[in-house]
Design an enzyme around this catalytic site. Structure first.
Site, mmCIF file in Angstrom:
data_model
loop_
_atom_site.group_PDB
_atom_site.id
_atom_site.type_symbol
_atom_site.label_atom_id
_atom_site.label_comp_id
_atom_site.label_asym_id
_atom_site.label_seq_id
_atom_site.Cartn_x
_atom_site.Cartn_y
_atom_site.Cartn_z
ATOM 1 C CB ALA A 225 -37.270 8.959 4.622
ATOM 2 C CG ASP B 240 -40.390 9.641 9.772
ATOM 3 O OD1 ASP B 240 -40.744 10.516 10.579
ATOM 4 O OD2 ASP B 240 -41.050 9.338 8.761
ATOM 5 C CE LYS C 212 -48.726 12.034 9.628
ATOM 6 N NZ LYS C 212 -47.982 13.162 9.099
ATOM 7 C CE LYS D 45 -45.020 10.029 8.436
ATOM 8 N NZ LYS D 45 -43.668 10.290 8.578
ATOM 9 C CB CYS E 241 -29.637 33.853 -20.438
ATOM 10 S SG CYS E 241 -29.534 34.479 -22.108
ATOM 11 C CB CYS F 241 -31.883 33.800 -25.261
ATOM 12 S SG CYS F 241 -31.554 32.156 -24.579
HETATM 13 S S1 IVH Z 1 -54.827 13.497 13.671
HETATM 14 C C1 IVH Z 1 -53.830 14.183 18.244
HETATM 15 N N1 IVH Z 1 -55.310 13.126 11.142
HETATM 16 O O1 IVH Z 1 -50.015 14.809 10.980
HETATM 17 C C2 IVH Z 1 -53.424 13.949 16.836
HETATM 18 N N2 IVH Z 1 -53.336 14.312 11.738
HETATM 19 O O2 IVH Z 1 -47.846 13.668 12.607
HETATM 20 C C3 IVH Z 1 -54.223 14.736 15.878
HETATM 21 N N3 IVH Z 1 -52.048 15.095 9.816
HETATM 22 O O3 IVH Z 1 -50.014 17.226 13.504
HETATM 23 C C4 IVH Z 1 -53.760 14.570 14.504
HETATM 24 N N4 IVH Z 1 -53.383 14.329 8.261
HETATM 25 O O4 IVH Z 1 -50.589 17.962 11.087
HETATM 26 C C5 IVH Z 1 -54.453 13.645 12.038
HETATM 27 N N5 IVH Z 1 -55.886 12.784 8.916
HETATM 28 C C6 IVH Z 1 -55.062 13.288 9.820
HETATM 29 C C7 IVH Z 1 -53.904 13.985 9.449
HETATM 30 C C8 IVH Z 1 -53.057 14.473 10.444
HETATM 31 C C9 IVH Z 1 -52.272 15.015 8.494
HETATM 32 C C10 IVH Z 1 -50.871 15.761 10.395
HETATM 33 C C11 IVH Z 1 -51.186 16.748 11.484
HETATM 34 C C12 IVH Z 1 -50.505 16.218 12.697
HETATM 35 C C13 IVH Z 1 -49.419 15.392 12.101
HETATM 36 C C14 IVH Z 1 -48.970 14.335 13.074
#
Ligand code: IVH
Length: 524
Positions: free
Chosen positions: A47, A50, A131, A329, A458, A464
């Site tokens: 966070a 970001d 994600k 997110k 320890c 113990c």
């Molecule tokens: S698509 C051109 N799909 O998130 C972009 N990425 O912040 C291709 N990630 O580098 C990425 N789950 O490591 C995509 N379902 C998903 C994902 C995903 C995790 C990660 C990946 C990427 C990063 C981007």
């Protein structure tokens, strides 16, 4: 749950102030990228990262001359480590733009329509999938055979981890089925389940090795090993979701491509769906967020992608991310509170584990009043030789701290707000004797580095009681003999009653004795 939007920057800055802040943010982001991608040991939360990136972007929008001047402006990840051979990606591995609330998702959809010159009501399909919070990996198959596996690195050049990827069960050495193009680069995420992460950390602890902070770091540390034998001993998993070079097209849509990946034997995430309206996309996001804790692996949002690949191509990329995709997110799993006390638990191997007793605070919908402080090095911020240690924090009773929850892992104290430290605050004095048995507790010198371990242990061994109880708990646990229905409370009761001191005693127990001990404890 409302998503926490990072601070909206007030941009009442002079050009000079903007330049200074831009340089500072850029350096901080570059250092965070290095720690995250190269060391697998981040020091700031996702966070917070970001927030830094957003502030940088906002400054660049307001002062366009600064765009592209800082170290972090267009980089993705970090340069590949020198430990591995390098692989230049035939198609760069890029990143995703982020959204933190429904409004930003709506803006994204509107932007896509505007770019395409489409009206508001023309049907437009998006896929929505979790994600995954792991590390991305590109698998290059030539004539259906896995030829190279490479990490993202800086997006252009990654690390060759082929030997390690071959040990991952989810990654086929040979593509199944038919119809794959001669050159077929499949990309996705390597990750660890919560259960496997816990087992790996238990093994690390037993071997006196440093613990991994979270499943992502453990997955990265496991894949980026010089010895593939170590990778093979860690049950890494993989989800395919994207692609790089393809010598022939494989489908017309994102969803169709994922179907083909599945046909060829690659795992694709079962929560992927296709929608044609924003409300349904957001509904899927909310369902996934609600189910998040039960998934068994870490995810940090939902990714929306334009389904039609011809449209993806028209939309193209802007700086480091595709215009046709967005990462929505989840709300930050972190909060700020005060450390009211620091107590010490003794682990199975005798490690003195500091625990922060916190003023209760809600983190991602759960009330948290305890958080791990890992080990002595983390709490004191200096090694046994008085030298600062890389991930040390100097955490004191009375400090205002950031607490972070990741998946179902125990909450941890990430950062101290030094501006709020009370004037009379004192560094925490770590006990030099075991609080359970009074034996001396020491920090052994690590033979590899010649420096004292971050963990104090320890020396009481068998005498113990804390170590005895923890050893017994481990013995009956899933990672030990897996004695079903024999929870930690039973062990504590039996140990206190003197009925079980070592594992062999467990097998001499009869039901009546066990029952009597539990009843006696309940009545006490
Ligand atoms: S698509 C051109 N799909 O998130 C972009 N990425 O912040 C291709 N990630 O580098 C990425 N789950 O490591 C995509 N379902 C998903 C994902 C995903 C995790 C990660 C990946 C990427 C990063 C981007």
């Amino acid at each position: 749950m409302p998503a926490a939007k990072p601070d909206t920057p007030d941009l009442d800055l002079t050009t000079e102030e903007a330049r200074t802040e831009h340089a500072r943010l850029s350096d901080a982001i570059q250092e965070a990228d290095r720690l995250y991608h190269q060391e697998d040991a981040p020091e700031i939360s996702d966070a917070e990262y970001d927030r830094l990136r957003r502030r940088l972007e906002a400054i660049e929008t307001r002062f366009p001359d600064l765009a592209g001047t800082g170290a972090a402006s267009t980089t993705v990840g970090a340069k590949p480590s020198e430990k591995f051979a390098k692989v230049r990606h035939a198609v760069p591995m890029l990143s995703l733009g982020n959204a933190f609330d429904a409004e930003e998702v709506a803006e994204f959809v509107a932007r896509v329509r505007r770019f395409l010159g489409w009206s508001e009501d023309a049907p437009l399909a998006f896929t929505a999938e979790p994600k995954i919070d792991g590390l991305s990996l590109s698998l290059r198959y030539v004539n259906g055979q896995l030829e190279t596996a490479a990490t993202r690195g800086d997006g252009e050049v990654g690390e060759n981890v082929t030997a390690n990827a071959r040990t991952v069960h989810d990654i086929p050495a040979t593509l199944a089925g038919t119809g794959w193009p001669e050159i077929c680069e499949i990309r996705g995420e390597v990750y660890l389940s919560h259960a496997d992460f816990a087992a790996i950390n238990a093994r690390q602890e037993a071997a006196g090795k440093p613990l991994f902070a979270n499943p992502r770091n453990a997955a990265a540390g496991s894949l980026r090993q010089l010895d593939p034998g170590i990778t093979a001993s860690r049950p890494l998993k993989f989800f395919a979701y994207a692609w790089g070079e393809l010598s022939a097209p494989i489908a017309e849509t994102q969803s169709g491509t994922l179907q083909r990946f599945a046909d060829w034997g690659l795992p694709v995430n079962p929560l992927t769906r296709t929608f044609t309206d924003i409300e349904s996309m957001l509904g899927h996001y909310r369902r996934i967020e609600a189910d998040r804790a039960g998934l068994g692996y870490d995810i940090d949002g939902v990714v929306y992608k334009v389904d039609d690949l011809a449209l993806q191509k028209r939309l193209g990329f802007v700086s480091r991310s595709p215009r046709w995709a967005l990462a929505h997110k989840f709300a930050a799993q972190e909060a700020t509170t005060v450390v009211e006390d620091i107590v010490i638990n003794v682990g199975r191997t005798g490690s003195l584990n500091p625990l922060a007793k916190l003023r209760p605070v809600t983190v991602g919908g759960v009330v948290v009043s305890n958080a791990t402080l890992h080990n002595e090095g983390y709490v004191k911020g200096v090694g046994g030789d008085g030298e600062p240690i890389r991930d040390g924090r100097d955490i004191r009773v009375g400090d205002t701290v950031t607490v972070v929850r990741a998946g179902d892992v125990i909450p941890k104290v990430m950062d101290v707000d030094l501006a709020k430290r009370p004037a009379d605050s004192q560094p925490y004095v770590f006990p030099e004797t075991c609080p359970a048995c009074g034996s001396r507790a020491v920090r052994a010198v690590n033979p590899r580095t010649g420096r004292p371990d971050a963990i104090r242990r320890c020396t009481g061994g068998l005498i113990c009681p804390a170590q005895g109880v923890e050893r017994l708990k481990h013995f009956v646990s899933r990672n030990g003999f897996d004695i079903e229905g024999f929870g930690e409370t039973y062990i504590e009761v039996l140990f206190e009653a003197g009925l079980v001191r070592q594992p062999a005693d467990l097998f001499r127990l009869d039901f009546e004795t066990l029952k009597a001990a539990v009843v006696a404890r309940r009545e006490a």
